[in-house]
Design an enzyme around this catalytic site. Structure first.
Site, PDB file in Angstrom:
ATOM      1  N   ASP A  10      -2.248  -1.513  42.642  1.00 33.27           N
ATOM      2  CA  ASP A  10      -3.390  -1.418  43.543  1.00 33.27           C
ATOM      3  C   ASP A  10      -2.926  -1.952  44.899  1.00 33.27           C
ATOM      4  O   ASP A  10      -1.719  -2.210  45.097  1.00 33.27           O
ATOM      5  CB  ASP A  10      -4.619  -2.158  42.976  1.00 33.27           C
ATOM      6  CG  ASP A  10      -4.465  -3.674  42.971  1.00 33.27           C
ATOM      7  OD1 ASP A  10      -3.361  -4.177  43.319  1.00 33.27           O
ATOM      8  OD2 ASP A  10      -5.435  -4.357  42.629  1.00 33.27           O
ATOM      9  N   CYS A  66      -0.388  -5.748  40.553  1.00 33.61           N
ATOM     10  CA  CYS A  66      -1.633  -5.992  41.291  1.00 33.61           C
ATOM     11  C   CYS A  66      -1.499  -7.375  41.932  1.00 33.61           C
ATOM     12  O   CYS A  66      -0.386  -7.893  42.048  1.00 33.61           O
ATOM     13  CB  CYS A  66      -2.870  -5.840  40.403  1.00 33.61           C
ATOM     14  SG  CYS A  66      -3.020  -6.983  39.030  1.00 33.61           S
ATOM     15  N   THR A  68      -2.524 -10.361  40.874  1.00 39.54           N
ATOM     16  CA  THR A  68      -2.105 -11.369  39.892  1.00 39.54           C
ATOM     17  C   THR A  68      -1.261 -10.795  38.761  1.00 39.54           C
ATOM     18  O   THR A  68      -0.603 -11.555  38.046  1.00 39.54           O
ATOM     19  CB  THR A  68      -3.346 -11.993  39.230  1.00 39.54           C
ATOM     20  OG1 THR A  68      -4.090 -10.938  38.601  1.00 39.54           O
ATOM     21  CG2 THR A  68      -4.216 -12.718  40.248  1.00 39.54           C
ATOM     22  N   HIS A  99      11.044  -9.250  21.341  1.00 32.95           N
ATOM     23  CA  HIS A  99      10.119  -9.480  20.227  1.00 32.95           C
ATOM     24  C   HIS A  99       8.893  -8.569  20.231  1.00 32.95           C
ATOM     25  O   HIS A  99       8.364  -8.263  19.170  1.00 32.95           O
ATOM     26  CB  HIS A  99       9.647 -10.943  20.236  1.00 32.95           C
ATOM     27  CG  HIS A  99      10.720 -11.901  19.808  1.00 32.95           C
ATOM     28  ND1 HIS A  99      10.475 -13.229  19.542  1.00 32.95           N
ATOM     29  CD2 HIS A  99      12.055 -11.725  19.600  1.00 32.95           C
ATOM     30  CE1 HIS A  99      11.604 -13.835  19.187  1.00 32.95           C
ATOM     31  NE2 HIS A  99      12.584 -12.940  19.230  1.00 32.95           N
ATOM     32  N   HIS A 134      10.175  -8.063  13.865  1.00 34.20           N
ATOM     33  CA  HIS A 134       9.300  -7.912  15.029  1.00 34.20           C
ATOM     34  C   HIS A 134       8.569  -6.567  14.999  1.00 34.20           C
ATOM     35  O   HIS A 134       7.430  -6.469  15.432  1.00 34.20           O
ATOM     36  CB  HIS A 134      10.095  -8.088  16.322  1.00 34.20           C
ATOM     37  CG  HIS A 134      10.766  -9.424  16.382  1.00 34.20           C
ATOM     38  ND1 HIS A 134      10.055 -10.595  16.426  1.00 34.20           N
ATOM     39  CD2 HIS A 134      12.078  -9.764  16.353  1.00 34.20           C
ATOM     40  CE1 HIS A 134      10.896 -11.619  16.443  1.00 34.20           C
ATOM     41  NE2 HIS A 134      12.136 -11.147  16.391  1.00 34.20           N
TER      42      HIS A 134
HETATM   43  C1  RB5 Z   1      -7.584  -7.297  44.132  1.00 38.41           C
HETATM   44  O1  RB5 Z   1      -8.167  -8.115  45.072  1.00 38.41           O
HETATM   45  C2  RB5 Z   1      -7.228  -8.094  42.882  1.00 38.41           C
HETATM   46  O2  RB5 Z   1      -8.389  -8.445  42.220  1.00 38.41           O
HETATM   47  C3  RB5 Z   1      -6.316  -7.291  41.989  1.00 38.41           C
HETATM   48  O3  RB5 Z   1      -5.162  -6.957  42.688  1.00 38.41           O
HETATM   49  C4  RB5 Z   1      -5.842  -7.971  40.719  1.00 38.41           C
HETATM   50  O4  RB5 Z   1      -5.283  -9.218  41.011  1.00 38.41           O
HETATM   51  C5  RB5 Z   1      -6.773  -8.019  39.607  1.00 38.41           C
HETATM   52  O5  RB5 Z   1      -6.492  -8.572  38.541  1.00 38.41           O
END
Ligand code: RB5
Length: 141
Positions: A10, A66, A68, A99, A134
């Site tokens: 994203d 993304c 996180t 694994h 595994h």
């Molecule tokens: C976008 O702001 C953020 O929420 C997305 O990139 C991601 O981290 C969601 O888990």
């Protein structure tokens, strides 16, 4: 697994995704980028879905980025046969291949700097699944 990698992000992972693409193309991988195409705000679930489906259909590995790495991993793991691993360290990247036979790597651009992220990618790409006990455990999922 082939030398083709399915990739997506994203807006929160767009810059790191582009660094990963450049890096793995230099390593000889063919990359299929399913979006997004800019840092303009967008939703991560449709990108995770597109990458998950392509990984399942082609038996290639995938990478999702993304902010996180967590949203992408939650969304991708909704698909039967996807084992998406959110990694922030190289040990996890190695172990999740050995694994869990991880087929999608999830990274967070706002969590992991690009130097470490590229090391994680390298280790995840080159580490083989150990099979044996595994596989039996994966079959229980
Ligand atoms: C976008 O702001 C953020 O929420 C997305 O990139 C991601 O981290 C969601 O888990």
């Amino acid at each position: 697994m082939s030398k083709k990698i399915i990739i997506g992000s994203d807006h929160g992972g767009f810059r790191l995704k582009n660094e990963i693409i450049k890096h793995i193309e230099k390593l000889g991988y063919e990359v299929s980028d399913l979006g997004c195409n800019s840092t303009e705000s967008c939703d991560y679930p449709p990108i995770a879905k597109a990458v998950a489906k392509e990984v399942l259909e082609t038996n290639c590995k995938g990478i999702l980025v993304c902010g996180t790495g967590i949203g992408m991993s939650i969304a991708a793991n909704r698909f039967d046969g996807i084992r998406a691993s959110h990694c922030t360290d190289t040990f996890s990247a190695r172990m999740t291949r050995m694994h869990n036979n991880s087929n999608i790597l999830c990274l967070g651009e706002r969590i992991t700097g690009s130097g470490l992220a590229l090391d994680i990618v390298d280790i995840w790409l080159k580490t083989e699944f150990e099979g044996g006990r595994h596989q039996k455990r994966i079959d229980m999922i």
